[in-house]
Write a protein that holds these residues in place. Structure first.
Motif, PDB file in Angstrom:
ATOM      1  N   ASN A 303      40.568 -17.930  -8.258  1.00 14.47           N
ATOM      2  CA  ASN A 303      40.001 -17.616  -6.956  1.00 14.47           C
ATOM      3  C   ASN A 303      39.103 -16.383  -6.989  1.00 14.47           C
ATOM      4  O   ASN A 303      38.109 -16.316  -6.265  1.00 14.47           O
ATOM      5  CB  ASN A 303      41.115 -17.436  -5.921  1.00 14.47           C
ATOM      6  CG  ASN A 303      41.419 -18.726  -5.182  1.00 14.47           C
ATOM      7  OD1 ASN A 303      40.667 -19.693  -5.256  1.00 14.47           O
ATOM      8  ND2 ASN A 303      42.525 -18.750  -4.463  1.00 14.47           N
ATOM      9  N   GLU A 314      39.885 -21.182  -2.754  1.00 16.43           N
ATOM     10  CA  GLU A 314      40.769 -22.271  -2.357  1.00 16.43           C
ATOM     11  C   GLU A 314      42.066 -21.657  -1.829  1.00 16.43           C
ATOM     12  O   GLU A 314      42.642 -20.775  -2.458  1.00 16.43           O
ATOM     13  CB  GLU A 314      41.078 -23.175  -3.540  1.00 16.43           C
ATOM     14  CG  GLU A 314      39.880 -23.955  -4.043  1.00 16.43           C
ATOM     15  CD  GLU A 314      40.284 -24.952  -5.108  1.00 16.43           C
ATOM     16  OE1 GLU A 314      40.749 -26.042  -4.741  1.00 16.43           O
ATOM     17  OE2 GLU A 314      40.149 -24.643  -6.292  1.00 16.43           O
ATOM     18  N   PRO A 315      42.544 -22.105  -0.680  1.00 15.61           N
ATOM     19  CA  PRO A 315      43.764 -21.523  -0.110  1.00 15.61           C
ATOM     20  C   PRO A 315      44.976 -21.794  -0.994  1.00 15.61           C
ATOM     21  O   PRO A 315      45.069 -22.845  -1.624  1.00 15.61           O
ATOM     22  CB  PRO A 315      43.891 -22.215   1.252  1.00 15.61           C
ATOM     23  CG  PRO A 315      43.127 -23.491   1.106  1.00 15.61           C
ATOM     24  CD  PRO A 315      41.994 -23.181   0.172  1.00 15.61           C
ATOM     25  N   TYR A 316      45.883 -20.841  -1.019  1.00 16.62           N
ATOM     26  CA  TYR A 316      47.109 -20.988  -1.793  1.00 16.62           C
ATOM     27  C   TYR A 316      47.925 -22.134  -1.207  1.00 16.62           C
ATOM     28  O   TYR A 316      48.048 -22.261   0.003  1.00 16.62           O
ATOM     29  CB  TYR A 316      47.919 -19.689  -1.742  1.00 16.62           C
ATOM     30  CG  TYR A 316      49.129 -19.695  -2.639  1.00 16.62           C
ATOM     31  CD1 TYR A 316      49.007 -19.321  -3.980  1.00 16.62           C
ATOM     32  CD2 TYR A 316      50.372 -20.091  -2.157  1.00 16.62           C
ATOM     33  CE1 TYR A 316      50.123 -19.341  -4.807  1.00 16.62           C
ATOM     34  CE2 TYR A 316      51.474 -20.121  -2.981  1.00 16.62           C
ATOM     35  CZ  TYR A 316      51.339 -19.739  -4.310  1.00 16.62           C
ATOM     36  OH  TYR A 316      52.436 -19.759  -5.148  1.00 16.62           O
ATOM     37  N   ASP A 318      46.486 -24.361  -3.446  1.00 16.23           N
ATOM     38  CA  ASP A 318      45.623 -25.458  -3.893  1.00 16.23           C
ATOM     39  C   ASP A 318      44.978 -25.220  -5.251  1.00 16.23           C
ATOM     40  O   ASP A 318      44.751 -26.161  -6.006  1.00 16.23           O
ATOM     41  CB  ASP A 318      44.532 -25.720  -2.850  1.00 16.23           C
ATOM     42  CG  ASP A 318      45.096 -26.276  -1.558  1.00 16.23           C
ATOM     43  OD1 ASP A 318      46.300 -26.604  -1.536  1.00 16.23           O
ATOM     44  OD2 ASP A 318      44.344 -26.367  -0.572  1.00 16.23           O
ATOM     45  N   LEU A 451      50.145 -14.563   6.103  1.00 16.85           N
ATOM     46  CA  LEU A 451      49.961 -15.997   5.886  1.00 16.85           C
ATOM     47  C   LEU A 451      50.962 -16.826   6.686  1.00 16.85           C
ATOM     48  O   LEU A 451      50.667 -17.948   7.086  1.00 16.85           O
ATOM     49  CB  LEU A 451      50.089 -16.324   4.395  1.00 16.85           C
ATOM     50  CG  LEU A 451      48.919 -15.894   3.519  1.00 16.85           C
ATOM     51  CD1 LEU A 451      49.272 -16.034   2.046  1.00 16.85           C
ATOM     52  CD2 LEU A 451      47.687 -16.727   3.837  1.00 16.85           C
ATOM     53  N   LYS A 454      50.531 -17.930  11.786  1.00  8.12           N
ATOM     54  CA  LYS A 454      49.257 -18.627  12.002  1.00  8.12           C
ATOM     55  C   LYS A 454      48.424 -17.973  13.090  1.00  8.12           C
ATOM     56  O   LYS A 454      47.194 -17.934  13.014  1.00  8.12           O
ATOM     57  CB  LYS A 454      49.519 -20.090  12.344  1.00  8.12           C
ATOM     58  CG  LYS A 454      50.075 -20.901  11.183  1.00  8.12           C
ATOM     59  CD  LYS A 454      50.191 -22.371  11.549  1.00  8.12           C
ATOM     60  CE  LYS A 454      50.700 -23.187  10.363  1.00  8.12           C
ATOM     61  NZ  LYS A 454      50.822 -24.636  10.698  1.00  8.12           N
ATOM     62  N   TYR A 457      46.888 -14.958  11.519  1.00 14.43           N
ATOM     63  CA  TYR A 457      45.967 -15.339  10.437  1.00 14.43           C
ATOM     64  C   TYR A 457      44.648 -15.860  10.987  1.00 14.43           C
ATOM     65  O   TYR A 457      43.574 -15.542  10.479  1.00 14.43           O
ATOM     66  CB  TYR A 457      46.628 -16.391   9.547  1.00 14.43           C
ATOM     67  CG  TYR A 457      45.775 -16.840   8.381  1.00 14.43           C
ATOM     68  CD1 TYR A 457      45.649 -16.039   7.243  1.00 14.43           C
ATOM     69  CD2 TYR A 457      45.098 -18.057   8.413  1.00 14.43           C
ATOM     70  CE1 TYR A 457      44.874 -16.446   6.169  1.00 14.43           C
ATOM     71  CE2 TYR A 457      44.320 -18.470   7.342  1.00 14.43           C
ATOM     72  CZ  TYR A 457      44.210 -17.657   6.226  1.00 14.43           C
ATOM     73  OH  TYR A 457      43.429 -18.053   5.166  1.00 14.43           O
ATOM     74  N   GLN A 465      40.299 -13.540   5.540  1.00 13.68           N
ATOM     75  CA  GLN A 465      41.098 -14.679   5.103  1.00 13.68           C
ATOM     76  C   GLN A 465      40.861 -14.998   3.632  1.00 13.68           C
ATOM     77  O   GLN A 465      41.806 -15.245   2.874  1.00 13.68           O
ATOM     78  CB  GLN A 465      40.773 -15.903   5.962  1.00 13.68           C
ATOM     79  CG  GLN A 465      41.229 -15.791   7.403  1.00 13.68           C
ATOM     80  CD  GLN A 465      40.834 -17.011   8.216  1.00 13.68           C
ATOM     81  OE1 GLN A 465      40.210 -17.945   7.715  1.00 13.68           O
ATOM     82  NE2 GLN A 465      41.198 -17.019   9.501  1.00 13.68           N
ATOM     83  N   GLN A 466      39.595 -15.002   3.224  1.00 11.53           N
ATOM     84  CA  GLN A 466      39.275 -15.308   1.832  1.00 11.53           C
ATOM     85  C   GLN A 466      39.873 -14.273   0.884  1.00 11.53           C
ATOM     86  O   GLN A 466      40.474 -14.613  -0.139  1.00 11.53           O
ATOM     87  CB  GLN A 466      37.759 -15.371   1.649  1.00 11.53           C
ATOM     88  CG  GLN A 466      37.051 -16.432   2.479  1.00 11.53           C
ATOM     89  CD  GLN A 466      37.382 -17.842   2.022  1.00 11.53           C
ATOM     90  OE1 GLN A 466      36.933 -18.300   0.995  1.00 11.53           O
ATOM     91  NE2 GLN A 466      38.202 -18.545   2.796  1.00 11.53           N
ATOM     92  N   GLN A 469      43.625 -14.640   0.479  1.00 16.33           N
ATOM     93  CA  GLN A 469      44.005 -15.723  -0.424  1.00 16.33           C
ATOM     94  C   GLN A 469      43.872 -15.290  -1.885  1.00 16.33           C
ATOM     95  O   GLN A 469      44.704 -15.649  -2.727  1.00 16.33           O
ATOM     96  CB  GLN A 469      43.138 -16.958  -0.165  1.00 16.33           C
ATOM     97  CG  GLN A 469      43.326 -17.597   1.200  1.00 16.33           C
ATOM     98  CD  GLN A 469      44.663 -18.298   1.356  1.00 16.33           C
ATOM     99  OE1 GLN A 469      45.386 -18.505   0.369  1.00 16.33           O
ATOM    100  NE2 GLN A 469      45.004 -18.666   2.576  1.00 16.33           N
TER     101      GLN A 469
END
Length: 486
Positions: A303, A314-316, A318, A451, A454, A457, A465-466, A469
């Motif tokens: 990432n 890619e979000p955790y 993934d 995280l 919600k 977040y 946010q990026q 992650q």
């Protein structure tokens, strides 16, 4: 700065077999691009469409019908590829090739882009109309320095960006700007901008609506292949990717596996070939169902690399290729913590110098830890072993120039075998992880709370946010090591 082509959102997919659109005072950029593709002989399968609908982000390629493996998606003649060889100042760039050499190897292509962007009758104008807004690129190099450091501290990204910015600035002022000023008739004042140059570097390096462009020097020629995508997702494989591409040695690159062509995580992945008819062909490598977007892959990238080079993550959990780095000098620092006398510290530095001689460590190197494997297993194994040796063992090891090693099975440095390592190795590795975690501004619990909530977040900015992650993925890997070494 180059002016932006006017864009209008595409209402419906546009396919390769559609009839030419009627003249429009505000033409659809996709229709204009596809019309240009037909003019230059680009063959686009009627089974695919270029669209904004049904795509992850920005323009993409969607299957209008089911596609079988091996079916052609599109083919591009070499003459349609935009490079320093095909642009209108290709002869000048070739004659000045010696003066345009740089560490990156990108200067000739970037000058070709700068020239064609402001050329009123550039053959690639329909391609440029599909470009994203350059002022909205989300690579960390465009974040304010304070924000970049605050959000990405400890991840390795700020340091990488600082090196990029320094290199770009040096390249621009020492090579690019003097060349443009020497040829004012070819480069208008509006493209003589460090900011525009940075934006083009980011676009070429890796983003946006895309084109493939990885530069790889072979016999002083810059060749390529890297796929990029429209905004914040895995790359799309659309024909608008193709124009910026110097495929002089692409076939050789393919054979030597110097480019990644694996399966995309998010969808079917195509592959490239350069057949005898002197054009670039992209074919499907697996079945693509009707309505699915067609993807390629960036390759196995963590990432922190994705956000650094492409401006997204890619979000955790993934990203199964995510990694965390332990700086090599951090392991040395952890080992130094266990020394008491000056003689012990001197011996440790002697061991470090020997590891440098063996090319196992370096002052700017890092041990790379994945979620399921240690990517630098040999280097980390040798380092832990040498730094934990008794003085007698080290003298014998050094006398044999590092070849007197009888590796035991319990010393195998795989993720699953870490609990079986010698106690001294596990302790040094654990201390190194703890020092690494101190580089972050927040702890794992804080990240988990963000995280897990919600509501909170979703109120974070996209950059927050990026970055979260990136940090969280790295910390999860490091905390896994802590558990294994306890």
């Amino acid at each position: 700065m180059a002016t932006e082509a006017k864009r209008r959102r595409v209402a419906e997919p546009v396919g390769g077999s559609d009839a030419d659109a009627d003249p429009d005072p505000d033409p659809d950029p996709v229709a204009g691009f596809l019309s240009w593709c037909r003019q230059v002989g680009l063959e686009l399968s009627p089974k695919v469409a270029v669209s904004r609908q049904g795509t992850v982000a920005g323009y993409g390629m969607v299957a209008r019908e089911s596609v079988r493996p091996g079916e052609l998606l599109f083919a591009v003649p070499r003459a349609a590829l935009l490079s320093q060889h095909t642009c209108s100042i290709g002869g000048l760039l070739e004659r000045e090739r010696g003066a345009l050499q740089s560490q990156s190897g990108w200067v000739p292509l970037l000058l070709a882009l700068l020239h064609e962007l402001q050329a009123p009758a550039s053959p690639w104008s329909p391609y440029f109309a599909l470009w994203p807004e350059l002022g909205r690129l989300e690579h960390p190099m465009f974040w304010p320095e304070e924000e970049r450091r605050r959000l990405l501290q400890g991840t390795g990204v700020p340091e990488a960006v600082e090196k990029d910015l320094a290199n770009i600035r040096s390249e621009y002022y020492s090579i690019v700007l003097p060349f443009m000023e020497t040829h004012p008739d070819l480069f208008s004042p509006r493209v003589r901008s460090l900011e525009l140059y940075r934006q083009l570097v980011a676009l070429v390096m890796a983003y946006s609506i895309c084109f493939f462009v990885v530069f790889f020097p072979i016999q002083s020629e810059v060749c390529l292949y890297r796929t990029l995508i429209g905004t914040k997702s895995k790359m799309w494989v659309g024909v608008s990717s193709i124009p910026v591409l110097n495929c002089t040695h692409l076939e050789d690159l393919l054979k030597r596996e110097l480019i990644f062509m694996g399966l995309a995580r998010e969808g079917p992945s195509p592959s490239f070939s350069l057949p005898p008819q002197n054009c670039l062909r992209m074919v499907a490598t697996q079945p693509i169902p009707k309505g699915h977007e067609i993807f390629n892959t960036y390759g196995q990238m963590a990432n922190w690399q994705l956000i650094h080079m492409y401006g997204f993550v890619e979000p955790y959990p993934d990203n199964t290729d995510d990694t965390a780095d332990i700086q090599m000098v951090t392991v040395r620092e952890a080992a130094l913590q266990g020394t008491k006398a000056k003689a012990e510290r001197l011996l440790l530095y002697e061991r470090w110098d020997f590891l440098c001689k063996l090319e196992m460590v370096g002052e700017e190197g890092a041990f790379v830890i994945g979620r399921e494997e240690i990517l630098t297993e040999e280097e980390l194994t040798t380092t832990l072993k040498v730094l934990c040796m008794s003085p007698e063992e080290f003298r014998e090891f050094k006398d044999q120039d590092g070849w007197g090693d009888n590796k035991r099975e319990e010393d195998s440095l795989t993720i699953t075998n870490i609990p079986k390592l010698r106690a001294s190795w596990r302790q040094l590795l654990r201390d190194s992880v703890l020092l690494t975690l101190q580089n972050y501004a927040t702890d794992l619990k804080s990240e988990q709370d963000l995280l897990g909530n919600k509501e909170v977040y979703t109120k974070l900015s996209w950059r927050e946010q990026q970055a979260l992650q990136v940090r969280y993925g790295q910390k999860m890997i490091l905390h896994q090591l802590l558990e294994l070494t306890s």
